[in-house]
Design a protein around this motif. Structure first.
Motif, PDB file in Angstrom:
ATOM      1  N   LEU A   3      24.778  18.552 -33.964  1.00 50.22           N
ATOM      2  CA  LEU A   3      24.023  19.055 -35.125  1.00 50.22           C
ATOM      3  C   LEU A   3      24.067  20.587 -35.229  1.00 50.22           C
ATOM      4  N   ALA A   4      25.125  21.181 -34.736  1.00 52.22           N
ATOM      5  CA  ALA A   4      25.221  22.650 -34.700  1.00 52.22           C
ATOM      6  C   ALA A   4      25.071  23.293 -36.083  1.00 52.22           C
ATOM      7  N   GLU A   5      25.595  22.674 -37.112  1.00 52.08           N
ATOM      8  CA  GLU A   5      25.499  23.240 -38.470  1.00 52.08           C
ATOM      9  C   GLU A   5      24.087  23.089 -39.036  1.00 52.08           C
ATOM     10  N   GLU A   6      23.405  22.029 -38.640  1.00 50.60           N
ATOM     11  CA  GLU A   6      22.098  21.724 -39.209  1.00 50.60           C
ATOM     12  C   GLU A   6      20.944  22.425 -38.499  1.00 50.60           C
ATOM     13  N   LEU A   7      21.045  22.619 -37.201  1.00 47.72           N
ATOM     14  CA  LEU A   7      19.921  23.166 -36.427  1.00 47.72           C
ATOM     15  C   LEU A   7      19.402  24.523 -36.917  1.00 47.72           C
ATOM     16  N   ARG A  53      20.624  10.865 -39.053  1.00 50.63           N
ATOM     17  CA  ARG A  53      20.875   9.599 -38.360  1.00 50.63           C
ATOM     18  C   ARG A  53      22.373   9.261 -38.394  1.00 50.63           C
ATOM     19  N   GLU A  54      22.957   9.343 -39.569  1.00 51.59           N
ATOM     20  CA  GLU A  54      24.390   9.041 -39.730  1.00 51.59           C
ATOM     21  C   GLU A  54      25.251   9.968 -38.882  1.00 51.59           C
ATOM     22  N   LYS A  55      24.928  11.249 -38.926  1.00 50.50           N
ATOM     23  CA  LYS A  55      25.729  12.225 -38.192  1.00 50.50           C
ATOM     24  C   LYS A  55      25.639  11.991 -36.683  1.00 50.50           C
ATOM     25  N   HIS A  62      20.935  16.822 -24.090  1.00 44.92           N
ATOM     26  CA  HIS A  62      20.393  17.584 -25.218  1.00 44.92           C
ATOM     27  C   HIS A  62      21.445  18.522 -25.791  1.00 44.92           C
ATOM     28  N   ARG A  63      22.281  19.065 -24.937  1.00 49.20           N
ATOM     29  CA  ARG A  63      23.364  19.922 -25.432  1.00 49.20           C
ATOM     30  C   ARG A  63      24.334  19.143 -26.307  1.00 49.20           C
TER      31      ARG A  63
END
Length: 86
Positions: A60-64, A9-11, A53-54
């Motif tokens: 969230l590239a690091e998290e996905l 949420r924060e990110k 969506h992109r």
């Protein structure tokens, strides 16, 4: 990497300058591998769904890579206002 609804949420709020973000951990045992998000941001104005969506995926590239299922709904502030009136 330890993921949580609050962290995501924060990110998303910071990265997309979102006025509203909801994140739900949809994993059965709440082990933070499956999430449903709603993001409301002016950055989505004039953009088709795929571009929106992109933007979320880039944020969230690091998290996905650590998330097994990710469902997202992206709205402009105007769309969000209309949807809440329903």
């Amino acid at each position: 990497m330890e993921l949580s609804s609050d962290y995501l949420r924060e990110k998303l709020q910071r990265g997309l300058e979102a006025e509203h973000v909801e994140v739900e951990d949809t994993t059965l045992n709440r082990c933070a591998t499956s999430f449903r998000v709603l993001v409301v941001s002016a950055k989505f104005e004039g953009k088709p769904l795929l571009q929106r969506h992109r933007l979320v995926n880039e944020c969230l590239a690091e998290e996905l890579p650590h998330i097994h299922a990710f469902e997202q709904k992206t709205l402009t502030p105007e769309q969000w206002t209309r949807e809440r009136r329903k």
